[in-house]
Design an enzyme around this catalytic site. Structure first.
Site, short mmCIF file in Angstrom:
data_model
loop_
_atom_site.label_atom_id
_atom_site.label_comp_id
_atom_site.label_asym_id
_atom_site.label_seq_id
_atom_site.Cartn_x
_atom_site.Cartn_y
_atom_site.Cartn_z
N SER A 270 37.96 48.91 46.68
CA SER A 270 36.82 49.28 47.34
C SER A 270 35.91 48.27 48.08
O SER A 270 35.47 48.28 49.16
CB SER A 270 35.81 50.27 46.41
OG SER A 270 35.74 49.58 45.33
N HIS A 300 42.59 53.06 41.43
CA HIS A 300 41.36 52.45 41.27
C HIS A 300 40.35 53.49 40.62
O HIS A 300 40.51 53.86 39.38
CB HIS A 300 41.11 51.93 42.75
CG HIS A 300 39.82 51.16 42.98
ND1 HIS A 300 39.27 50.37 42.01
CD2 HIS A 300 39.21 50.96 44.15
CE1 HIS A 300 38.17 49.77 42.34
NE2 HIS A 300 38.24 50.14 43.76
N HIS A 346 45.14 46.08 34.40
CA HIS A 346 44.08 45.70 35.36
C HIS A 346 44.95 44.61 36.18
O HIS A 346 45.75 43.74 35.65
CB HIS A 346 42.89 44.98 34.70
CG HIS A 346 41.82 44.91 35.82
ND1 HIS A 346 41.55 44.00 36.79
CD2 HIS A 346 40.90 45.85 35.98
CE1 HIS A 346 40.67 44.18 37.43
NE2 HIS A 346 40.22 45.29 37.15
N ARG A 355 33.34 46.00 30.12
CA ARG A 355 32.62 47.19 30.76
C ARG A 355 33.21 48.42 29.74
O ARG A 355 32.49 49.31 29.59
CB ARG A 355 33.01 47.57 32.10
CG ARG A 355 32.64 46.46 33.06
CD ARG A 355 33.08 46.72 34.58
NE ARG A 355 34.76 46.87 34.52
CZ ARG A 355 35.32 47.15 35.95
NH1 ARG A 355 34.64 47.62 36.89
NH2 ARG A 355 36.76 47.19 35.79
N ASP A 401 37.57 52.35 33.00
CA ASP A 401 37.80 53.99 33.25
C ASP A 401 38.31 54.52 31.94
O ASP A 401 38.27 55.96 31.73
CB ASP A 401 38.76 54.37 34.37
CG ASP A 401 38.30 53.51 35.63
OD1 ASP A 401 37.23 54.15 35.90
OD2 ASP A 401 39.14 52.82 36.50
N1 CMX Z 1 50.68 52.33 32.48
C1 CMX Z 1 52.01 52.08 32.73
N2 CMX Z 1 52.57 51.04 33.39
C2 CMX Z 1 51.60 50.39 33.72
C3 CMX Z 1 50.18 50.21 33.61
C4 CMX Z 1 49.83 51.35 32.55
N3 CMX Z 1 48.62 51.47 32.38
N4 CMX Z 1 49.45 49.21 34.03
C5 CMX Z 1 50.64 48.36 34.71
N5 CMX Z 1 51.71 49.17 34.49
C6 CMX Z 1 53.14 48.82 34.99
C7 CMX Z 1 53.00 48.71 36.61
O1 CMX Z 1 52.92 49.84 37.09
C8 CMX Z 1 54.00 47.69 37.16
O2 CMX Z 1 55.20 48.43 36.91
P1 CMX Z 1 56.67 48.32 38.02
O3 CMX Z 1 56.94 46.95 38.02
O4 CMX Z 1 57.51 49.31 37.63
O5 CMX Z 1 55.77 48.66 39.37
C9 CMX Z 1 54.14 46.81 36.11
O6 CMX Z 1 53.47 47.57 34.87
C10 CMX Z 1 53.38 45.43 36.38
O7 CMX Z 1 52.01 45.83 36.62
P2 CMX Z 1 50.90 44.98 36.45
O8 CMX Z 1 51.11 43.56 37.11
O9 CMX Z 1 50.73 44.67 34.95
O10 CMX Z 1 49.62 45.42 37.09
P3 CMX Z 1 49.03 45.80 38.63
O11 CMX Z 1 48.44 44.39 38.80
O12 CMX Z 1 50.26 45.93 39.47
O13 CMX Z 1 48.49 47.01 38.56
C11 CMX Z 1 46.65 48.79 37.77
C12 CMX Z 1 47.06 47.21 38.03
C13 CMX Z 1 45.39 48.69 37.44
C14 CMX Z 1 46.95 49.29 39.16
C15 CMX Z 1 47.74 49.10 36.72
O14 CMX Z 1 47.51 48.58 35.28
C16 CMX Z 1 47.69 50.70 36.44
O15 CMX Z 1 48.31 51.47 37.17
N6 CMX Z 1 46.87 51.00 35.35
C17 CMX Z 1 46.51 52.52 35.43
C18 CMX Z 1 45.43 53.02 36.17
C19 CMX Z 1 44.00 52.62 36.00
O16 CMX Z 1 43.51 52.76 34.86
N7 CMX Z 1 43.60 51.98 37.19
C20 CMX Z 1 42.01 51.42 36.97
C21 CMX Z 1 41.89 50.37 37.03
C22 CMX Z 1 40.52 49.77 37.29
C23 CMX Z 1 39.47 50.34 38.42
O17 CMX Z 1 39.97 49.81 39.63
O18 CMX Z 1 38.93 51.16 38.29
#
Ligand code: CMX
Length: 473
Positions: A270, A300, A346, A355, A401
């Site tokens: 964002s 996000h 994250h 948070r 979240d």
């Molecule tokens: N559940 C399952 N798998 C997850 C995960 C979770 N909560 N967090 C990361 N992973 C997975 C990723 O999908 C990725 O898988 P692939 O290699 O198969 O694609 C792997 O672990 C490595 O990811 P990462 O480097 O640890 O995390 P990223 O930086 O790529 O992504 C985020 C960060 C937030 C998108 C991810 O942790 C996620 O999808 N979390 C769940 C959604 C969420 O809570 N989002 C809110 C974030 C805060 C905000 O912006 O508001």
């Protein structure tokens, strides 16, 4: 005011010394624009000097993985308002969340910081006093009205249009009010950009609760009236009352919520989107609407809705008498079906999000026996281990979240599709403060270089042969 203006005229060339020392002279001034008017020239000089002396210094290296991998860790943005440390979490202008809770002004009888104070801190770098925060509350209340075409538009949206789509569309339509766009079209000197971006940002922040409350009432309260703004109330108190909530504890929660969701440095979707669109000199309404479309993504801001959906799925499957074993099984099923556990992980953080922690503390204080809170607390005990076992999740800890929805639903806000709108209202404080500084510092059109896979392969090959030749020499 007169003394302030005299000082600013006398200081025609920026003096030596840190900006915080210089502006201390203005620290009791309650007109935010005047404070910025005096601060900005010094900061412009400081940045100019820094770039002249050190503009060629390398601050990092870019790898092939970074280019494919969402530019993680790539240092390519300047954001003044906050910095995110992977271990410690967010600091707003150098202050942690507990420090903000301690140092920022509160409402009478309240314990949580007022988001107005956080905005003042983000945009000026100074902790405001009560008079400064009060003047912001008053100013926002006086700017909160919506033009009639936006009200008509909101009232005519179909009930199946997601609240975030309504929010973003209404913000785009508000750009009929843009003072910046009007001045630009009439021929605006670039040194004045920030002043009009500031005016639009103040108007937009003031109007967001009115937009958000209208959406809420239309969707979930039979279109009942949001009522009138009270110029004696703070921003969150007016918002709570427009939403139709009268419990003072809900208002306190809203103050905390709107403070902690405001800013998370510049690279999140964002914030980066607002900054990027603003670099094309699109007005703050258009820039912010773009950011809200990014916030509406499930990785996000929409994750707060997804968390509640997930918690409801758990209670539907296991009932209120869930067991630890049952939860472990369900989480593993979620992962096996190729879905994420929402609220965990994250892109930058590597520890529990502060948070999350401050919301947990709020829950421990005000709703320790809430069933959903107990479920969230139990998930905190078991999800990280399961995510670690996958061997790929870099951060197994909860983010902001994971907690917010449970607090909101405790006070009766059970409409989970609405949660991201609240996140959006708060996010305005950080990204619009940044947008003002973007224009004040004259940051140009953003235009990073992209490459094709063939181009990258060729580049890597040529770099490797250069390195081999150097080794052989
Ligand atoms: N559940 C399952 N798998 C997850 C995960 C979770 N909560 N967090 C990361 N992973 C997975 C990723 O999908 C990725 O898988 P692939 O290699 O198969 O694609 C792997 O672990 C490595 O990811 P990462 O480097 O640890 O995390 P990223 O930086 O790529 O992504 C985020 C960060 C937030 C998108 C991810 O942790 C996620 O999808 N979390 C769940 C959604 C969420 O809570 N989002 C809110 C974030 C805060 C905000 O912006 O508001």
């Amino acid at each position: 005011m007169a003394l302030f203006r005299t000082l600013s005229l006398r200081l025609s060339s920026p003096p030596q010394g840190s900006i915080s020392t210089i502006v201390r002279a203005f620290s009791d001034h309650t007109d935010l624009k005047d404070v910025l008017n005096n601060k900005i020239p010094y900061e412009q000089e400081r940045v100019k000097k820094f770039r002249k002396e050190h503009g060629n210094v390398k601050i990092g290296e870019i790898t092939v993985d970074m280019a494919y991998g969402g530019m993680r860790s790539m240092k390519g943005l300047v954001t003044e308002t906050s910095v995110l440390d992977p271990e410690e979490g967010i600091r707003f202008r150098g202050l942690s969340i507990p420090e903000c809770q301690r140092m920022l002004p509160k409402a009478k009888g309240g314990e949580e910081p007022l988001p107005e104070g956080l905005f003042w801190l983000l945009i000026t770098g100074d902790v405001p006093n009560e008079a400064q925060v009060k003047s912001l509350s008053k100013e926002w209340a006086s700017r909160a009205d919506l033009p009639s075409h936006v009200v008509t538009m909101l009232n005519n949206f179909p009930a199946n249009l997601h609240p975030m789509s309504q929010f973003s569309a209404a913000i785009t339509a508000l750009n009929s009010e843009s003072k910046y766009a009007k001045a630009y079209s009439e021929g605006l000197h670039k040194s004045k950009y920030w002043e009009y971006v500031y005016e639009d940002s103040m108007d937009l922040i003031a109007k967001l609760p009115t937009v958000a409350a209208t959406i809420y009432r239309n969707l979930y309260r039979d279109g009942s009236s949001i009522g009138a703004i009270d110029t004696k109330k703070d921003w969150s108190a007016n918002f709570a009352s427009m939403l139709g909530y009268t419990d003072p504890q809900f208002t306190e929660l809203l103050r905390l919520y709107l403070t902690i969701h405001s800013d998370h440095e510049g690279g999140n979707v964002s914030a980066h989107t607002v900054h990027l669109i603003g670099s094309a000199l699109s007005d703050p309404y258009l820039s912010f609407a773009g950011g809200m479309n990014g916030l509406a993504g499930p990785l996000h801001g929409l994750a707060n809705q997804e968390v509640l959906v997930f918690l409801n799925k758990i209670t539907a499957a296991l009932g209120d008498g869930w067991t630890k074993e049952g939860l472990v099984q369900l989480i593993k099923q979620q992962l096996a079906s190729g879905q994420v556990v929402p609220g965990y992980g994250h892109a930058v953080l590597r520890k529990t999000d502060p948070r999350y922690t401050c919301q947990r503390e709020f829950a421990l204080k005000h709703l320790p026996d809430d069933k959903m809170f107990k479920l969230v607390a139990q998930l905190y005990e078991i999800v990280p281990d399961i995510l670690l076992q996958t061997g790929k999740v870099k951060n197994p800890w909860p983010n902001v979240d994971a907690h917010s929805g449970v607090l909101l639903q405790h006070y009766g806000m059970s409409e989970m599709s609405y949660y991201t709108v609240l996140f959006g209202v708060s996010r305005a404080l950080g990204v619009l403060a940044s947008l003002v500084w973007d224009r004040a510092l004259g940051l140009p059109l953003e235009r990073p270089k992209s490459m094709s896979t063939d181009g990258l392969m060729k580049l890597v090959k040529s770099l490797q042969s250069q390195a081999n030749a150097a080794k052989g020499a």
